[in-house]
Design a protein around this motif. Structure first.
Motif, PDB file in Angstrom:
ATOM      1  N   ALA A  67      62.823  58.319   9.187  1.00 48.63           N
ATOM      2  CA  ALA A  67      63.286  59.070   8.022  1.00 48.63           C
ATOM      3  C   ALA A  67      64.257  58.209   7.231  1.00 48.63           C
ATOM      4  CB  ALA A  67      63.969  60.365   8.465  1.00 48.63           C
ATOM      5  N   GLU A  68      64.044  58.131   5.939  1.00 45.64           N
ATOM      6  CA  GLU A  68      64.950  57.350   5.107  1.00 45.64           C
ATOM      7  C   GLU A  68      66.237  58.097   4.822  1.00 45.64           C
ATOM      8  OE1 GLU A  68      63.373  55.398   1.763  1.00 45.64           O
ATOM      9  OE2 GLU A  68      61.530  54.833   2.787  1.00 45.64           O
ATOM     10  N   ARG A  69      66.220  59.384   4.961  1.00 39.52           N
ATOM     11  CA  ARG A  69      67.421  60.196   4.758  1.00 39.52           C
ATOM     12  C   ARG A  69      67.345  61.388   5.707  1.00 39.52           C
ATOM     13  NH1 ARG A  69      64.696  63.939   2.271  1.00 39.52           N
ATOM     14  NH2 ARG A  69      63.388  63.662   0.500  1.00 39.52           N
ATOM     15  N   ALA A  70      68.440  62.114   5.812  1.00 44.46           N
ATOM     16  CA  ALA A  70      68.449  63.295   6.674  1.00 44.46           C
ATOM     17  C   ALA A  70      67.417  64.294   6.164  1.00 44.46           C
ATOM     18  CB  ALA A  70      69.832  63.925   6.695  1.00 44.46           C
ATOM     19  N   GLY A  71      66.727  64.929   7.068  1.00 41.92           N
ATOM     20  CA  GLY A  71      65.741  65.928   6.686  1.00 41.92           C
ATOM     21  C   GLY A  71      64.327  65.432   6.863  1.00 41.92           C
ATOM     22  N   ALA A  72      63.620  65.221   5.765  1.00 47.52           N
ATOM     23  CA  ALA A  72      62.202  64.876   5.800  1.00 47.52           C
ATOM     24  C   ALA A  72      61.949  63.513   6.428  1.00 47.52           C
ATOM     25  CB  ALA A  72      61.621  64.915   4.399  1.00 47.52           C
ATOM     26  N   GLY A  73      60.908  63.451   7.251  1.00 43.72           N
ATOM     27  CA  GLY A  73      60.535  62.197   7.886  1.00 43.72           C
ATOM     28  C   GLY A  73      59.106  62.275   8.378  1.00 43.72           C
ATOM     29  N   HIS A  74      58.695  61.266   9.116  1.00 39.48           N
ATOM     30  CA  HIS A  74      57.345  61.197   9.667  1.00 39.48           C
ATOM     31  C   HIS A  74      57.426  60.900  11.152  1.00 39.48           C
ATOM     32  CE1 HIS A  74      55.758  60.995   5.603  1.00 39.48           C
ATOM     33  NE2 HIS A  74      56.652  60.056   5.363  1.00 39.48           N
ATOM     34  N   GLY A  75      56.763  61.709  11.957  1.00 35.49           N
ATOM     35  CA  GLY A  75      56.598  61.370  13.359  1.00 35.49           C
ATOM     36  C   GLY A  75      55.652  60.187  13.423  1.00 35.49           C
ATOM     37  N   VAL A  76      56.033  59.140  14.171  1.00 38.08           N
ATOM     38  CA  VAL A  76      55.211  57.938  14.213  1.00 38.08           C
ATOM     39  C   VAL A  76      54.884  57.534  15.643  1.00 38.08           C
ATOM     40  CG1 VAL A  76      56.100  57.035  12.023  1.00 38.08           C
ATOM     41  CG2 VAL A  76      57.175  56.340  14.158  1.00 38.08           C
ATOM     42  N   LEU A  77      53.746  56.867  15.769  1.00 37.93           N
ATOM     43  CA  LEU A  77      53.326  56.228  17.004  1.00 37.93           C
ATOM     44  C   LEU A  77      53.312  54.736  16.698  1.00 37.93           C
ATOM     45  CD1 LEU A  77      52.123  56.222  19.870  1.00 37.93           C
ATOM     46  CD2 LEU A  77      49.879  56.446  18.795  1.00 37.93           C
ATOM     47  N   ALA A  78      54.138  53.965  17.390  1.00 39.07           N
ATOM     48  CA  ALA A  78      54.248  52.534  17.128  1.00 39.07           C
ATOM     49  C   ALA A  78      53.674  51.748  18.303  1.00 39.07           C
ATOM     50  CB  ALA A  78      55.711  52.152  16.903  1.00 39.07           C
ATOM     51  N   GLU A  79      52.872  50.743  17.965  1.00 38.78           N
ATOM     52  CA  GLU A  79      52.262  49.866  18.964  1.00 38.78           C
ATOM     53  C   GLU A  79      52.428  48.426  18.508  1.00 38.78           C
ATOM     54  OE1 GLU A  79      48.574  52.163  20.755  1.00 38.78           O
ATOM     55  OE2 GLU A  79      48.497  52.131  18.563  1.00 38.78           O
ATOM     56  N   HIS A  80      52.265  47.490  19.426  1.00 36.65           N
ATOM     57  CA  HIS A  80      52.440  46.079  19.089  1.00 36.65           C
ATOM     58  C   HIS A  80      51.410  45.624  18.068  1.00 36.65           C
ATOM     59  CE1 HIS A  80      55.682  44.588  21.597  1.00 36.65           C
ATOM     60  NE2 HIS A  80      55.326  45.549  22.436  1.00 36.65           N
ATOM     61  N   ALA A  81      51.911  44.883  17.068  1.00 38.17           N
ATOM     62  CA  ALA A  81      51.053  44.346  16.023  1.00 38.17           C
ATOM     63  C   ALA A  81      50.897  42.836  16.169  1.00 38.17           C
ATOM     64  CB  ALA A  81      51.639  44.664  14.652  1.00 38.17           C
ATOM     65  N   GLY A  82      51.615  42.268  17.099  1.00 35.55           N
ATOM     66  CA  GLY A  82      51.556  40.824  17.298  1.00 35.55           C
ATOM     67  C   GLY A  82      52.659  40.374  18.232  1.00 35.55           C
ATOM     68  N   PRO A  83      52.814  39.079  18.392  1.00 34.03           N
ATOM     69  CA  PRO A  83      53.841  38.562  19.303  1.00 34.03           C
ATOM     70  C   PRO A  83      55.247  38.798  18.756  1.00 34.03           C
ATOM     71  CG  PRO A  83      52.762  36.761  18.143  1.00 34.03           C
ATOM     72  CD  PRO A  83      52.036  38.020  17.771  1.00 34.03           C
ATOM     73  N   GLY A  84      56.222  38.703  19.639  1.00 30.07           N
ATOM     74  CA  GLY A  84      57.618  38.786  19.226  1.00 30.07           C
ATOM     75  C   GLY A  84      58.185  40.185  19.161  1.00 30.07           C
ATOM     76  N   GLY A  85      57.505  41.169  19.714  1.00 27.98           N
ATOM     77  CA  GLY A  85      58.052  42.521  19.740  1.00 27.98           C
ATOM     78  C   GLY A  85      57.865  43.295  18.454  1.00 27.98           C
ATOM     79  N   VAL A  86      57.078  42.779  17.512  1.00 30.65           N
ATOM     80  CA  VAL A  86      56.849  43.473  16.246  1.00 30.65           C
ATOM     81  C   VAL A  86      55.965  44.694  16.497  1.00 30.65           C
ATOM     82  CG1 VAL A  86      55.855  43.294  13.937  1.00 30.65           C
ATOM     83  CG2 VAL A  86      57.056  41.344  14.936  1.00 30.65           C
ATOM     84  N   LEU A  87      56.450  45.861  16.062  1.00 28.58           N
ATOM     85  CA  LEU A  87      55.686  47.092  16.229  1.00 28.58           C
ATOM     86  C   LEU A  87      55.137  47.557  14.886  1.00 28.58           C
ATOM     87  CD1 LEU A  87      58.016  49.142  18.621  1.00 28.58           C
ATOM     88  CD2 LEU A  87      56.034  47.772  19.220  1.00 28.58           C
ATOM     89  N   ARG A  88      53.932  48.094  14.909  1.00 31.00           N
ATOM     90  CA  ARG A  88      53.327  48.710  13.732  1.00 31.00           C
ATOM     91  C   ARG A  88      53.388  50.217  13.947  1.00 31.00           C
ATOM     92  NH1 ARG A  88      47.969  47.244  14.070  1.00 31.00           N
ATOM     93  NH2 ARG A  88      47.616  49.194  15.141  1.00 31.00           N
ATOM     94  N   ALA A  89      54.078  50.918  13.052  1.00 32.79           N
ATOM     95  CA  ALA A  89      54.248  52.365  13.177  1.00 32.79           C
ATOM     96  C   ALA A  89      53.260  53.079  12.270  1.00 32.79           C
ATOM     97  CB  ALA A  89      55.676  52.761  12.812  1.00 32.79           C
ATOM     98  N   GLN A  90      52.453  53.939  12.860  1.00 36.19           N
ATOM     99  CA  GLN A  90      51.488  54.742  12.123  1.00 36.19           C
ATOM    100  C   GLN A  90      51.999  56.179  12.032  1.00 36.19           C
ATOM    101  OE1 GLN A  90      48.744  53.623  10.629  1.00 36.19           O
ATOM    102  NE2 GLN A  90      49.150  51.557  11.368  1.00 36.19           N
ATOM    103  N   PRO A  91      52.123  56.742  10.821  1.00 31.16           N
ATOM    104  CA  PRO A  91      52.565  58.133  10.715  1.00 31.16           C
ATOM    105  C   PRO A  91      51.523  59.073  11.315  1.00 31.16           C
ATOM    106  CG  PRO A  91      52.057  57.226   8.544  1.00 31.16           C
ATOM    107  CD  PRO A  91      51.875  56.128   9.536  1.00 31.16           C
ATOM    108  N   VAL A  92      52.004  60.075  12.043  1.00 29.67           N
ATOM    109  CA  VAL A  92      51.118  61.031  12.700  1.00 29.67           C
ATOM    110  C   VAL A  92      51.295  62.432  12.104  1.00 29.67           C
ATOM    111  CG1 VAL A  92      50.479  62.038  14.925  1.00 29.67           C
ATOM    112  CG2 VAL A  92      51.221  59.661  14.822  1.00 29.67           C
TER     113      VAL A  92
END
Length: 111
Positions: A67-92
């Motif tokens: 969430a960029e601010r208090a209130g509205a946001g997106h539940g996300v599922l994040a999985e690895h997108a590559g090396p170095g611990g980078v996660l790709r978050a998909q809104p659910v």
């Protein structure tokens, strides 16, 4: 601290395989990494890099609310997108969840 006390009382009987650790939230718990699943129960502005590094690279997942601010946001599922611990978050799903104070960005000086 109150929630931690409740967890230490209740969880051993309900989920004996769950380990309870306490520490600074944005740091996660690197001593036990890598994890199959990391769940941040509340909204964050961004997934902390330290937590991305603790998610198992081969099939691990992180679940939270972005969430960029208090209130509205997106539940996300994040999985690895590559090396170095980078996660790709998909809104659910969309949701309204309070921002967790421990994950707030530090104030910076700007013109």
């Amino acid at each position: 601290e109150a929630l931690l006390a409740i967890a230490r009382t209740v969880l051993p009987g309900l989920a004996p395989g769950v380990r309870i650790q306490a520490g600074p939230l944005p740091a996660g718990w690197p001593a036990g990494a890598p994890y199959d699943v990391v769940m941040i129960e509340g909204a964050v502005r961004a997934i902390p890099e330290a937590m991305g590094l603790q998610v198992r690279a081969d099939g691990g997942r992180l679940v939270t609310v972005l969430a960029e601010r208090a209130g509205a946001g997106h539940g996300v599922l994040a999985e690895h997108a590559g090396p170095g611990g980078v996660l790709r978050a998909q809104p659910v799903f969309d949701c309204a969840t309070p921002l967790l104070p421990a994950f707030a960005a530090r104030p910076t000086f700007q013109f």
